[in-house]
Design an enzyme around this catalytic site. Structure first.
Site, PDB file in Angstrom:
ATOM      1  N   LYS A  20       0.856  -1.190   0.000  1.00  0.00           N
ATOM      2  CA  LYS A  20       0.000   0.000   0.000  1.00  0.00           C
ATOM      3  C   LYS A  20       0.889   1.235   0.000  1.00  0.00           C
ATOM      4  CE  LYS A  20      -2.728   2.530   3.203  1.00  0.00           C
ATOM      5  NZ  LYS A  20      -3.332   2.542   4.505  1.00  0.00           N
TER       6      LYS A  20
HETATM    7  C1  R5P Z   1      -2.118   4.488   7.864  1.00  0.00           C
HETATM    8  O1  R5P Z   1      -1.274   3.951   8.511  1.00  0.00           O
HETATM    9  C2  R5P Z   1      -3.381   3.827   7.783  1.00  0.00           C
HETATM   10  O2  R5P Z   1      -3.202   2.531   7.256  1.00  0.00           O
HETATM   11  C3  R5P Z   1      -4.517   4.515   7.063  1.00  0.00           C
HETATM   12  O3  R5P Z   1      -5.580   3.694   7.247  1.00  0.00           O
HETATM   13  C4  R5P Z   1      -4.274   4.780   5.609  1.00  0.00           C
HETATM   14  O4  R5P Z   1      -3.401   5.818   5.435  1.00  0.00           O
HETATM   15  C5  R5P Z   1      -5.502   4.917   4.700  1.00  0.00           C
HETATM   16  O5  R5P Z   1      -6.348   5.872   5.078  1.00  0.00           O
HETATM   17  P1  R5P Z   1      -6.500   7.284   4.349  1.00  0.00           P
HETATM   18  O6  R5P Z   1      -7.135   7.005   3.018  1.00  0.00           O
HETATM   19  O7  R5P Z   1      -7.391   8.038   5.266  1.00  0.00           O
HETATM   20  O8  R5P Z   1      -5.142   7.861   4.189  1.00  0.00           O
END
Ligand code: R5P
Length: 292
Positions: free
Chosen positions: A205
């Site tokens: 990710k």
């Molecule tokens: C970060 O460590 C987390 O995994 C968040 O869940 C991730 O960044 C995704 O969320 P957002 O789309 O709000 O950035």
């Protein structure tokens, strides 16, 4: 150790040439994995589109109660029909998501920092493989802080999670962290995603950036893209469209869904981009029609 001064800048990404080792199974880089791993990956990545809509709601593990996530018990059931995978902590999932929902589960297994600290890069592996299996997790999410103070310990965490996952055929999602002082350039993301993939993760990710298609091409496993800070719905759909057009196999979107005034409709619009080939413009029109 490689002589840094002698290193040539990588440039031959062959953007238009599909990944070569893909016969037999549709998820990038998963050809040589066993049935159990493939089954988990097939739960996450829709076999028809090859893509995934992950809904990230793991923010509470370091931010506490977060705007938009106050009542997970009310929110998650509403989103379930439109997302492929729920990404959260075991505490949130066990308490707020009924097991009847058959969406895939990306279980956040690292933690240890909180918003009240200046440096968030030191974490531990907080959930063991046995509990991940008990929760029927389709992957374990382990965060990696390349270039930060906690780089070594986060790579140690990641290795432990991957090693345990390999023993029991549970994939690992390597989560590329970006700190407030860390650069968000393609140079950084090419470095970080490739390190994470070469550690043995089955998916990574990360974030959108310039030359994102090169980040994708150089990463031998699927990339899913975080939504990041809340944007206008139109812009968040453009982000989703942009990264899917450039080869991402999905989004792992949190705030741009749960902080929208219309999270359910937003999830439906993102689904259209990720799975049905909608452009950002078409998806925004679809969203507007739904909310009016
Ligand atoms: C970060 O460590 C987390 O995994 C968040 O869940 C991730 O960044 C995704 O969320 P957002 O789309 O709000 O950035």
């Amino acid at each position: 150790m490689a002589d840094l001064e002698g290193l040539k800048v990588a440039k031959d990404y062959h953007i238009d040439t599909p990944f070569a080792n893909q016969d037999g199974f549709y998820v990038k880089g998963a050809n040589s994995l066993d049935w159990g791993m493939k089954r988990h990956l097939a739960n996450i990545f829709n076999p028809k589109s090859g893509n995934t809509v992950m809904f990230a709601f793991d923010h509470g593990y370091f931010m506490g109660s977060t705007a938009g996530l106050e009542r997970l018990d009310l929110l998650l059931p509403k989103l379930a029909p439109y997302v492929d995978c729920f990404m959260g902590t075991r505490g949130a999932i066990r308490t707020c998501l009924k097991p009847e929902y058959t969406n895939a589960i990306a279980l956040r297994v690292t933690s240890g920092s909180s918003m009240v600290q200046a440096d968030l890069s030191h974490e531990v592996v907080a959930v063991d493989i046995e509990d991940s299996i008990r929760m029927n997790a389709d992957c374990m999410a382990s965060q990696v802080f390349i270039g930060a103070d906690g780089q070594l310990s986060s790579i140690d965490n990641l290795s432990k999670v991957i090693n345990a996952g390999m023993r029991y055929s549970v994939p690992t999602l390597g989560v590329c962290a970006v700190g407030k002082d860390m650069e968000r350039t393609d140079r950084f993301f090419k470095l970080a995603t490739r390190i994470i993939a070469e550690m043995g993760c089955q998916m990574v990710k990360t974030y959108n950036c310039e030359n994102f298609e090169e980040v994708v091409a150089a990463c031998p496993v699927p990339i899913v893209v975080a939504g990041g800070k809340k944007l206008a719905e139109k812009d968040a759909l453009t982000l989703a469209y942009d990264v899917i057009s450039k080869g991402a196999r999905g989004v792992d979107m949190g705030r741009n869904i749960f902080q929208s005034q219309h999270p359910v409709e937003m999830a439906q619009a993102v689904h259209k981009v990720v799975h049905e080939g909608f452009t950002d413009k078409e998806a925004y029109e679809f969203y507007e029609d739904l909310i009016h």
